[in-house]
Every structure is written in C-alpha cells, then in structure tokens.
Design a protein around this motif. Sequence first.
Motif, mmCIF file in Angstrom:
data_model
loop_
_atom_site.group_PDB
_atom_site.id
_atom_site.type_symbol
_atom_site.label_atom_id
_atom_site.label_comp_id
_atom_site.label_asym_id
_atom_site.label_seq_id
_atom_site.Cartn_x
_atom_site.Cartn_y
_atom_site.Cartn_z
ATOM 1 N N ILE A 13 4.905 1.730 0.421
ATOM 2 C CA ILE A 13 5.796 2.387 -0.538
ATOM 3 C C ILE A 13 5.408 3.854 -0.567
ATOM 4 C CG2 ILE A 13 6.626 2.431 -2.916
ATOM 5 C CD1 ILE A 13 5.739 -0.496 -3.152
ATOM 6 N N ILE A 14 6.315 4.709 -0.138
ATOM 7 C CA ILE A 14 5.944 6.088 0.139
ATOM 8 C C ILE A 14 6.979 7.079 -0.402
ATOM 9 C CG2 ILE A 14 7.014 5.952 2.434
ATOM 10 C CD1 ILE A 14 4.762 7.783 3.441
ATOM 11 N N PRO A 15 6.536 8.137 -1.060
ATOM 12 C CA PRO A 15 7.476 9.176 -1.493
ATOM 13 C C PRO A 15 8.131 9.842 -0.287
ATOM 14 C CG PRO A 15 5.401 9.352 -2.679
ATOM 15 C CD PRO A 15 5.170 8.369 -1.564
ATOM 16 N N VAL A 24 5.099 2.420 -10.078
ATOM 17 C CA VAL A 24 5.802 1.354 -10.803
ATOM 18 C C VAL A 24 6.209 0.237 -9.835
ATOM 19 C CG1 VAL A 24 7.905 0.775 -12.070
ATOM 20 C CG2 VAL A 24 6.624 2.830 -12.665
ATOM 21 N N MET A 25 6.718 0.609 -8.672
ATOM 22 C CA MET A 25 7.128 -0.396 -7.694
ATOM 23 C C MET A 25 5.925 -1.175 -7.168
ATOM 24 S SD MET A 25 9.587 0.068 -4.335
ATOM 25 C CE MET A 25 10.932 0.602 -5.402
ATOM 26 N N MET A 26 4.811 -0.491 -6.966
ATOM 27 C CA MET A 26 3.588 -1.180 -6.549
ATOM 28 C C MET A 26 3.182 -2.224 -7.576
ATOM 29 S SD MET A 26 1.264 1.958 -5.090
ATOM 30 C CE MET A 26 1.249 2.385 -3.343
ATOM 31 N N MET A 27 3.254 -1.848 -8.843
ATOM 32 C CA MET A 27 2.898 -2.778 -9.908
ATOM 33 C C MET A 27 3.816 -3.994 -9.906
ATOM 34 S SD MET A 27 2.995 -2.256 -14.042
ATOM 35 C CE MET A 27 4.794 -2.308 -14.023
ATOM 36 N N ALA A 68 11.517 8.400 -4.630
ATOM 37 C CA ALA A 68 11.679 9.823 -4.917
ATOM 38 C C ALA A 68 10.411 10.460 -5.485
ATOM 39 C CB ALA A 68 12.841 10.030 -5.880
ATOM 40 N N THR A 69 9.667 9.720 -6.297
ATOM 41 C CA THR A 69 8.528 10.312 -6.998
ATOM 42 C C THR A 69 7.276 9.449 -6.885
ATOM 43 O OG1 THR A 69 8.964 9.196 -9.114
ATOM 44 C CG2 THR A 69 10.149 11.270 -8.687
ATOM 45 N N MET A 70 6.137 10.051 -7.213
ATOM 46 C CA MET A 70 4.875 9.319 -7.220
ATOM 47 C C MET A 70 4.882 8.243 -8.309
ATOM 48 S SD MET A 70 2.957 10.656 -4.825
ATOM 49 C CE MET A 70 1.221 10.438 -5.197
ATOM 50 N N TYR A 89 0.848 -1.201 0.000
ATOM 51 C CA TYR A 89 0.000 0.000 0.000
ATOM 52 C C TYR A 89 0.874 1.240 0.000
ATOM 53 C CZ TYR A 89 0.535 1.272 4.993
ATOM 54 O OH TYR A 89 1.027 1.690 6.216
ATOM 55 N N GLY A 90 0.249 2.415 0.101
ATOM 56 C CA GLY A 90 0.977 3.656 -0.043
ATOM 57 C C GLY A 90 1.670 4.185 1.186
ATOM 58 N N GLY A 91 1.661 3.433 2.278
ATOM 59 C CA GLY A 91 2.374 3.832 3.485
ATOM 60 C C GLY A 91 1.587 4.761 4.388
#
Length: 216
Positions: free
Chosen positions: A71-73, A100-103, A93-95, A46-48
């Motif tokens: 996974i968080i910017p 991409v890492m989530m995928m 570093a970026t959204m 998830y997005g952290g």
Amino acid sequence: MKGVLVRKIKKICVFCGANSGKDVAFVNAAFHLGKVLGKRKIDLVYGGGKLGLMGCVSTAVAQHERQVLGIIPSAFTINNLVGETCGKEIKVATMQERLVMMMELSDAFIALPGGFGTLEELFQMISWAQLNIHNKPIGVLNINGFFNGLLSFVDHAVKQEFITPRARKILISATTADELVDKLQAFRFEPDPALSKLKWSPSSSQKEKLDLTLRL
C-alpha cells in the motif's frame, strides 16, 4: 502454546525501514520473518516498493508463495522512487489513507528496525488500539536489542504515570520471529473501561476516516 486460545491471523502488516541498516542481522531477520510468515501461511501487508528491509521481507514472503500487498502513496511511485512492489499494489493519495487501509486489511502488526516513519506507524497503531479503534495485536521484533531503548522509554512512561499498565500490554516484543508470531496469536485485548465507551463510526466515508487522526 498448549492450553492457550490461539487468534487466527491470516495477514500481518510489517512496518520497517526503507534502508537496510548498519547491522547485517537486520537484513537476515527481515528475510527470516518473511520465511516464517510463508511457512505459517500468513500473507503480508506492507508499505510497498523494494527498498531496504521492506524489500527483504516482501521478497521472502513472495518466495514462499504467500500473497504480498503493498500500500503506497502515489507520490512514492513517481520516477520509480522506491522500486517495484513485490506483489499486488494499491496506490493511495496520502500517508494517513495508507495507514488506515493497513489497519483495516491486517490482522496483526509487526515492526522491524526502521526510522521515524516506522516509529510513527507503530505508535499510531498502538494509540488507535488504546482508543479502542481496533483490537489487533502489535509487536516489535527486537533484533540485537534494537528496540531496547524504546521499550525502556515506554516502561519509564508507565512509571511516570503517562501510560497505564493496561495500555503497556498493547505493545508486545520478542527476539525471534517465531516467538513474536506466537505471542501475537495468543494476545488478548484488554480495553480501558473508560475508553471502551468511545463509539467510532465505520470508516466507509472520507469524513469518518478522518476521525482516526485523533491522537493522545
């Protein structure tokens, strides 16, 4: 699901709001989804952070002793903006790098109620599937009809011939967590014959990762 070939799903990425929403049913559903993932021995990506529905689902998965990866910017971690991630955390570093890492690290995707960020993540994954960048199942948990308008719009776009019936099948929906996970496991990807000819380089370099910014 008797007679249906079941896809093996070990990690599901959940997109959802950093707010809890107006209806307490959203919070209850997020906790229940985490419980269902835990019982099915599925880990969470998830997005952290711990805000809103993101905090609810991650807490519930962790409570059922499954792995949680946020996974968080890096920008979000300044001054503890989104709270402490429940589990392991990877800073990016970026959204775009985050998505991409989530995928890459997930076997399937679920969207709970959320705002523009949730919708962007959902439709980015759908467009990447349409482009044959990945073939992983994508679904929305339609709590109390939250996604009714969105699903109606997608069907309208099909009728107006901007979305093909084949592409429409990419987006799965269900009203309960168990039903949705069952549908994700039963999903069979049907690539568009023309788009399936596209060749995407492995995302092993920054240049190659930038190729994934292509949108329809």
